[in-house]
Design a protein around this motif. Sequence first.
Motif, short mmCIF file in Angstrom:
data_model
loop_
_atom_site.label_atom_id
_atom_site.label_comp_id
_atom_site.label_asym_id
_atom_site.label_seq_id
_atom_site.Cartn_x
_atom_site.Cartn_y
_atom_site.Cartn_z
N ALA A 249 0.87 -0.98 0.04
CA ALA A 249 0.20 0.02 0.03
C ALA A 249 0.67 1.13 -0.06
O ALA A 249 0.72 2.38 -0.68
CB ALA A 249 -0.89 0.02 1.18
N GLU A 250 1.93 1.14 0.72
CA GLU A 250 2.81 2.26 0.80
C GLU A 250 3.45 2.66 -0.42
O GLU A 250 3.77 3.73 -1.05
CB GLU A 250 3.92 2.09 1.70
CG GLU A 250 3.24 2.21 3.37
CD GLU A 250 4.27 1.81 4.37
OE1 GLU A 250 5.52 1.81 4.15
OE2 GLU A 250 4.05 1.70 5.46
N GLN A 251 3.77 1.66 -1.19
CA GLN A 251 4.44 1.63 -2.54
C GLN A 251 3.56 2.21 -3.64
O GLN A 251 3.89 3.17 -4.38
CB GLN A 251 4.78 0.21 -3.22
CG GLN A 251 6.18 -0.30 -2.38
CD GLN A 251 6.33 -1.75 -3.01
OE1 GLN A 251 5.89 -2.24 -3.80
NE2 GLN A 251 7.61 -2.14 -2.48
N LEU A 252 2.15 1.90 -3.44
CA LEU A 252 1.36 2.76 -4.18
C LEU A 252 0.87 4.13 -4.04
O LEU A 252 0.82 4.97 -4.76
CB LEU A 252 0.00 1.81 -4.05
CG LEU A 252 -0.37 0.66 -4.67
CD1 LEU A 252 -1.37 -0.25 -4.22
CD2 LEU A 252 -0.44 0.72 -6.23
N GLU A 253 1.39 4.36 -2.79
CA GLU A 253 0.83 5.82 -2.23
C GLU A 253 2.17 6.79 -2.38
O GLU A 253 2.26 7.90 -2.68
CB GLU A 253 0.53 5.81 -0.88
CG GLU A 253 -0.75 5.18 -0.54
CD GLU A 253 -0.99 4.75 0.81
OE1 GLU A 253 -0.11 4.88 1.68
OE2 GLU A 253 -2.07 4.04 1.11
N ARG A 256 5.89 6.55 -6.60
CA ARG A 256 5.86 6.95 -7.94
C ARG A 256 6.89 7.84 -8.52
O ARG A 256 7.51 7.96 -9.37
CB ARG A 256 4.47 7.78 -8.44
CG ARG A 256 4.38 7.92 -9.78
CD ARG A 256 2.65 8.82 -9.96
NE ARG A 256 1.77 7.66 -9.51
CZ ARG A 256 0.68 8.11 -9.33
NH1 ARG A 256 0.19 9.27 -9.16
NH2 ARG A 256 -0.35 7.15 -8.94
N LYS A 257 7.15 9.03 -7.31
CA LYS A 257 8.20 10.00 -7.78
C LYS A 257 9.69 9.19 -7.70
O LYS A 257 10.80 9.86 -8.10
CB LYS A 257 8.28 10.96 -6.71
CG LYS A 257 8.45 10.56 -5.17
CD LYS A 257 8.48 11.60 -4.34
CE LYS A 257 7.17 12.30 -4.05
NZ LYS A 257 6.22 11.53 -3.34
N TYR A 258 9.91 8.12 -7.21
CA TYR A 258 10.96 7.22 -7.15
C TYR A 258 11.16 6.26 -8.35
O TYR A 258 11.81 5.55 -8.41
CB TYR A 258 11.21 6.50 -5.88
CG TYR A 258 11.28 7.54 -4.53
CD1 TYR A 258 12.18 8.41 -4.31
CD2 TYR A 258 10.08 7.48 -3.68
CE1 TYR A 258 12.35 9.01 -3.38
CE2 TYR A 258 10.34 8.57 -2.74
CZ TYR A 258 11.19 9.39 -2.56
OH TYR A 258 11.33 10.27 -1.48
N ARG A 259 10.02 6.50 -9.28
CA ARG A 259 10.30 5.71 -10.69
C ARG A 259 10.12 4.20 -10.23
O ARG A 259 10.93 3.34 -11.12
CB ARG A 259 11.64 6.05 -11.25
CG ARG A 259 11.64 7.55 -11.56
CD ARG A 259 10.40 8.52 -12.42
NE ARG A 259 10.79 7.77 -13.63
CZ ARG A 259 11.65 8.50 -14.66
NH1 ARG A 259 12.38 9.67 -14.10
NH2 ARG A 259 11.68 8.12 -15.88
N LEU A 260 9.30 3.69 -9.40
CA LEU A 260 8.98 2.48 -9.28
C LEU A 260 7.50 2.33 -9.91
O LEU A 260 6.57 2.85 -9.48
CB LEU A 260 9.00 2.01 -7.74
CG LEU A 260 8.66 0.36 -7.65
CD1 LEU A 260 9.37 -0.61 -8.18
CD2 LEU A 260 8.24 0.05 -6.03
#
Length: 368
Positions: A249-253, A256-260
């Motif tokens: 959930a944290e990755q989704l939130e 994005r700015k870290y290009r994952l």
Amino acid sequence: NQLRSRIHAGDGVMLLEPHGDLYEATLRSVPRRRFDDVLAFDPTAAHPVAYNPLDCPDPQQRERLAAGVMAAFESLFALDHGATPRLLHILRYAILTAMEVPGATLLTIVDLLRDATVRRSLVAQVSDPLVRSFWEQEFDAWTERYRQEAVPAILNKLGGLLAYQRVRNVLCQGRTQLDFRKIADGGQILLCNLSVGHLGGDVSRILGKFLLSSLHAAIMTRADMPEAQRRDFYLTVDEVAEFDCPALAEQLEQVRKYRLNLTLSHQHLNQLSDRTRQSILANCGTFTTFSLGYDDAEVMARQLGGVTAADIVGLRKYHAYLALMIDGKTSSPMLMRTLPPNSSQLSDKNRNALLQQHSALPPLTPVG
């Protein structure tokens, strides 16, 4: 098809999947020019890659990684109708302690909780005064009966994870061979075979959650480089509900700015936790919706706009509705016919040669 196109384009990718079929198909699709980029993580393989989820040389990342490992264990306890606050309290400090000890593994946590002499030796190596005070002032002051209400439950879960020699050999090496920051920044290919049939459900799920937590902690360190220099990295998770955890959930939130870039696939929305489900609906830009049951079709019809639940329910095989994120805005849905898997592009010869290359890795030390 999507994984194959990313790999052939030279991108960095990571795959998590709990069946083994997609893992095998992806291995067969890797071109020889990219063999040196591939890490095949399969705990049951003849030449496995070591992965110690507690190995964290960077002290600034320990709290984030410890929280991810903790959340993975907590989700396992939830399957047994929850864990007591005391159990989680002990486990949290055990994880933080092990992360400060060079070469510590999950077996270190077992020794920490089971042997008072070992515990004193390990705690002496801890620099965090709060962690030390937990063991020296709080834990030691408890009666044996009070400890026994929580400690055996932790040992049982760890025992279930480490009972199998091959899994123990992979997880309990002092140093990990998976450098997630190097994998992402270097555009490497990490393929993870977490087959439930070979590992069992609990082991497969917790390994996947460990891997997601390690990737998340590594990706967040990209804050130390300008955004323009961050290389796109593509994570694909099949049957994502099996690995649902706070790190996802944290990755989704956040990432994005870290290009994952994440591609998540699953069967129906109720498989997911409330937080992950809301994160997907709120943060994903592109939705591909194949035929669904009516309840999910109603949700996705509202998400896509311009189609009805009946339209989605009635989709034929290999057909889907697609809404694309274009310049920050979601497009109107389009009816799409997808390509079936192309078996002619899969090579057993390439797969075998790639895995043979893994035999050059240093052999893992057997862990008793």
